[in-house]
Design a protein around this motif. Structure first.
Motif, PDB file in Angstrom:
ATOM      1  N   LYS A  41      -4.424  69.007 -40.505  1.00  0.00           N
ATOM      2  CA  LYS A  41      -3.238  69.722 -41.015  1.00  0.00           C
ATOM      3  C   LYS A  41      -2.020  69.481 -40.112  1.00  0.00           C
ATOM      4  O   LYS A  41      -0.892  69.434 -40.582  1.00  0.00           O
ATOM      5  CB  LYS A  41      -3.531  71.222 -41.180  1.00  0.00           C
ATOM      6  N   ASN A  42      -2.295  69.322 -38.790  1.00  0.00           N
ATOM      7  CA  ASN A  42      -1.178  69.083 -37.860  1.00  0.00           C
ATOM      8  C   ASN A  42      -0.454  67.780 -38.173  1.00  0.00           C
ATOM      9  O   ASN A  42       0.757  67.690 -38.030  1.00  0.00           O
ATOM     10  CB  ASN A  42      -1.690  69.033 -36.416  1.00  0.00           C
ATOM     11  N   MET A  43      -1.213  66.769 -38.607  1.00  0.00           N
ATOM     12  CA  MET A  43      -0.585  65.487 -38.921  1.00  0.00           C
ATOM     13  C   MET A  43       0.327  65.635 -40.141  1.00  0.00           C
ATOM     14  O   MET A  43       1.422  65.076 -40.177  1.00  0.00           O
ATOM     15  CB  MET A  43      -1.674  64.433 -39.184  1.00  0.00           C
ATOM     16  N   ARG A  44      -0.125  66.421 -41.113  1.00  0.00           N
ATOM     17  CA  ARG A  44       0.725  66.657 -42.300  1.00  0.00           C
ATOM     18  C   ARG A  44       1.989  67.411 -41.894  1.00  0.00           C
ATOM     19  O   ARG A  44       3.074  67.132 -42.383  1.00  0.00           O
ATOM     20  CB  ARG A  44      -0.055  67.412 -43.375  1.00  0.00           C
ATOM     21  N   SER A  45       1.838  68.363 -40.960  1.00  0.00           N
ATOM     22  CA  SER A  45       3.018  69.108 -40.482  1.00  0.00           C
ATOM     23  C   SER A  45       3.982  68.171 -39.777  1.00  0.00           C
ATOM     24  O   SER A  45       5.194  68.233 -39.999  1.00  0.00           O
ATOM     25  CB  SER A  45       2.617  70.211 -39.506  1.00  0.00           C
ATOM     26  N   HIS A  46       3.453  67.272 -38.908  1.00  0.00           N
ATOM     27  CA  HIS A  46       4.322  66.335 -38.194  1.00  0.00           C
ATOM     28  C   HIS A  46       5.092  65.469 -39.187  1.00  0.00           C
ATOM     29  O   HIS A  46       6.297  65.234 -39.024  1.00  0.00           O
ATOM     30  CB  HIS A  46       3.508  65.426 -37.266  1.00  0.00           C
ATOM     31  N   PHE A  82      -2.519  60.906 -33.512  1.00  0.00           N
ATOM     32  CA  PHE A  82      -3.653  59.998 -33.742  1.00  0.00           C
ATOM     33  C   PHE A  82      -4.585  60.002 -32.523  1.00  0.00           C
ATOM     34  O   PHE A  82      -5.801  60.152 -32.661  1.00  0.00           O
ATOM     35  CB  PHE A  82      -3.153  58.555 -33.959  1.00  0.00           C
ATOM     36  N   LEU A  83      -3.981  59.855 -31.327  1.00  0.00           N
ATOM     37  CA  LEU A  83      -4.793  59.802 -30.102  1.00  0.00           C
ATOM     38  C   LEU A  83      -5.550  61.123 -29.897  1.00  0.00           C
ATOM     39  O   LEU A  83      -6.720  61.128 -29.528  1.00  0.00           O
ATOM     40  CB  LEU A  83      -3.899  59.514 -28.880  1.00  0.00           C
ATOM     41  N   ASN A  84      -4.860  62.242 -30.177  1.00  0.00           N
ATOM     42  CA  ASN A  84      -5.492  63.560 -30.045  1.00  0.00           C
ATOM     43  C   ASN A  84      -6.708  63.660 -30.984  1.00  0.00           C
ATOM     44  O   ASN A  84      -7.779  64.131 -30.583  1.00  0.00           O
ATOM     45  CB  ASN A  84      -4.455  64.647 -30.375  1.00  0.00           C
ATOM     46  N   THR A  85      -6.543  63.179 -32.199  1.00  0.00           N
ATOM     47  CA  THR A  85      -7.641  63.251 -33.174  1.00  0.00           C
ATOM     48  C   THR A  85      -8.799  62.349 -32.749  1.00  0.00           C
ATOM     49  O   THR A  85      -9.970  62.706 -32.913  1.00  0.00           O
ATOM     50  CB  THR A  85      -7.128  62.854 -34.578  1.00  0.00           C
ATOM     51  N   ILE A  86      -8.459  61.175 -32.190  1.00  0.00           N
ATOM     52  CA  ILE A  86      -9.518  60.276 -31.691  1.00  0.00           C
ATOM     53  C   ILE A  86     -10.315  60.998 -30.596  1.00  0.00           C
ATOM     54  O   ILE A  86     -11.545  61.032 -30.620  1.00  0.00           O
ATOM     55  CB  ILE A  86      -8.911  58.969 -31.128  1.00  0.00           C
ATOM     56  N   PHE A  87      -9.591  61.629 -29.648  1.00  0.00           N
ATOM     57  CA  PHE A  87     -10.266  62.359 -28.558  1.00  0.00           C
ATOM     58  C   PHE A  87     -11.157  63.463 -29.117  1.00  0.00           C
ATOM     59  O   PHE A  87     -12.294  63.634 -28.691  1.00  0.00           O
ATOM     60  CB  PHE A  87      -9.242  62.953 -27.590  1.00  0.00           C
ATOM     61  N   GLU A  88     -10.615  64.224 -30.080  1.00  0.00           N
ATOM     62  CA  GLU A  88     -11.393  65.334 -30.657  1.00  0.00           C
ATOM     63  C   GLU A  88     -12.696  64.818 -31.265  1.00  0.00           C
ATOM     64  O   GLU A  88     -13.755  65.400 -31.068  1.00  0.00           O
ATOM     65  CB  GLU A  88     -10.571  66.046 -31.733  1.00  0.00           C
ATOM     66  N   VAL A 114       0.197  66.200 -27.075  1.00  0.00           N
ATOM     67  CA  VAL A 114       0.934  66.255 -28.346  1.00  0.00           C
ATOM     68  C   VAL A 114       2.109  67.229 -28.219  1.00  0.00           C
ATOM     69  O   VAL A 114       3.230  66.936 -28.649  1.00  0.00           O
ATOM     70  CB  VAL A 114       0.018  66.688 -29.528  1.00  0.00           C
ATOM     71  N   LEU A 115       1.829  68.371 -27.569  1.00  0.00           N
ATOM     72  CA  LEU A 115       2.865  69.401 -27.426  1.00  0.00           C
ATOM     73  C   LEU A 115       4.040  68.874 -26.588  1.00  0.00           C
ATOM     74  O   LEU A 115       5.214  69.051 -26.959  1.00  0.00           O
ATOM     75  CB  LEU A 115       2.249  70.639 -26.767  1.00  0.00           C
ATOM     76  N   VAL A 116       3.723  68.209 -25.481  1.00  0.00           N
ATOM     77  CA  VAL A 116       4.770  67.661 -24.606  1.00  0.00           C
ATOM     78  C   VAL A 116       5.607  66.639 -25.393  1.00  0.00           C
ATOM     79  O   VAL A 116       6.839  66.630 -25.314  1.00  0.00           O
ATOM     80  CB  VAL A 116       4.130  67.009 -23.346  1.00  0.00           C
ATOM     81  N   THR A 117       4.937  65.797 -26.172  1.00  0.00           N
ATOM     82  CA  THR A 117       5.657  64.784 -26.956  1.00  0.00           C
ATOM     83  C   THR A 117       6.542  65.441 -28.013  1.00  0.00           C
ATOM     84  O   THR A 117       7.673  64.997 -28.243  1.00  0.00           O
ATOM     85  CB  THR A 117       4.648  63.826 -27.632  1.00  0.00           C
TER      86      THR A 117
END
Ligand SMILES: Nc1ncnc2c1ncn2[C@@H]1O[C@H](COP(=O)(O)OP(=O)(O)OP(=O)(O)O)[C@@H](O)[C@H]1O
Length: 141
Positions: A41-46, A82-88, A114-117
């Motif tokens: 859902k976060n990716m859709r929000s972004h 994307f990187l966050n989701t890969i890590f998860e 992700v938050l910092v970015t």
């Protein structure tokens, strides 16, 4: 030894292996994009929030350099998600959804990135658009 059993299980599964062609690689990459759009859902929000600076840039007639910076920031946030989701997913794979303090650490740090970015992107957007908004505001009042 480990290699042998890995290869045998790969052959048995018949689903894992080198992509036979460039188009097969592209298809799997597109599958990956589809998965992240469906499941995160976060990716859709972004993606949705990314429309705000794009529309603002169009509305204020941003310069080519401003367009480049804005698009760069939007892609930076998306790539970080994307990187966050890969890590998860890798953490879930390794822990098999069992609690582990290192899993928590890895996921929280990835989310922090992700938050910092996102803050970085908001800061850049403010530097570009705030003067334009204020100029418009003072023109209208
Ligand atoms: N295996 C685990 N061990 C310990 N803590 C975990 C584990 N999995 C998740 N957590 C904790 O739960 C939080 C949420 O994890 P989850 O995998 O649901 O991420 P998410 O809600 O999809 O995150 P994001 O909003 O960044 O996409 C993590 O940030 C972490 O603090």
């Amino acid at each position: 030894m480990l290699m042998d059993s890995k290869e045998t299980s790969r052959e048995k599964m018949g689903k894992i292996g080198k992509n036979p062609s460039f188009f097969a690689s592209v298809k799997h990459a597109l599958d990956g994009i589809g998965i992240i759009l469906r499941e995160e859902k976060n990716m859709r929000s972004h993606a949705l929030f990314g429309l705000i600076p794009l529309l603002s840039a169009w509305f204020f007639g941003a310069s080519p350099m401003e367009w480049i910076v804005i698009i760069f920031c939007i892609f930076l946030v998306i790539i970080m998600e994307f990187l966050n989701t890969i890590f998860e997913n890798v953490v879930d794979l390794v822990t098999d959804y069992e609690y582990h303090p290192l899993a928590k650490k890895a996921k929280d740090i990835a989310a922090g990135a992700v938050l910092v970015t996102a803050f970085f992107a908001i800061l850049i957007a403010a530097i570009i658009f705030l003067p334009k908004f204020l100029e418009l505001y003072y023109k209208l009042i």
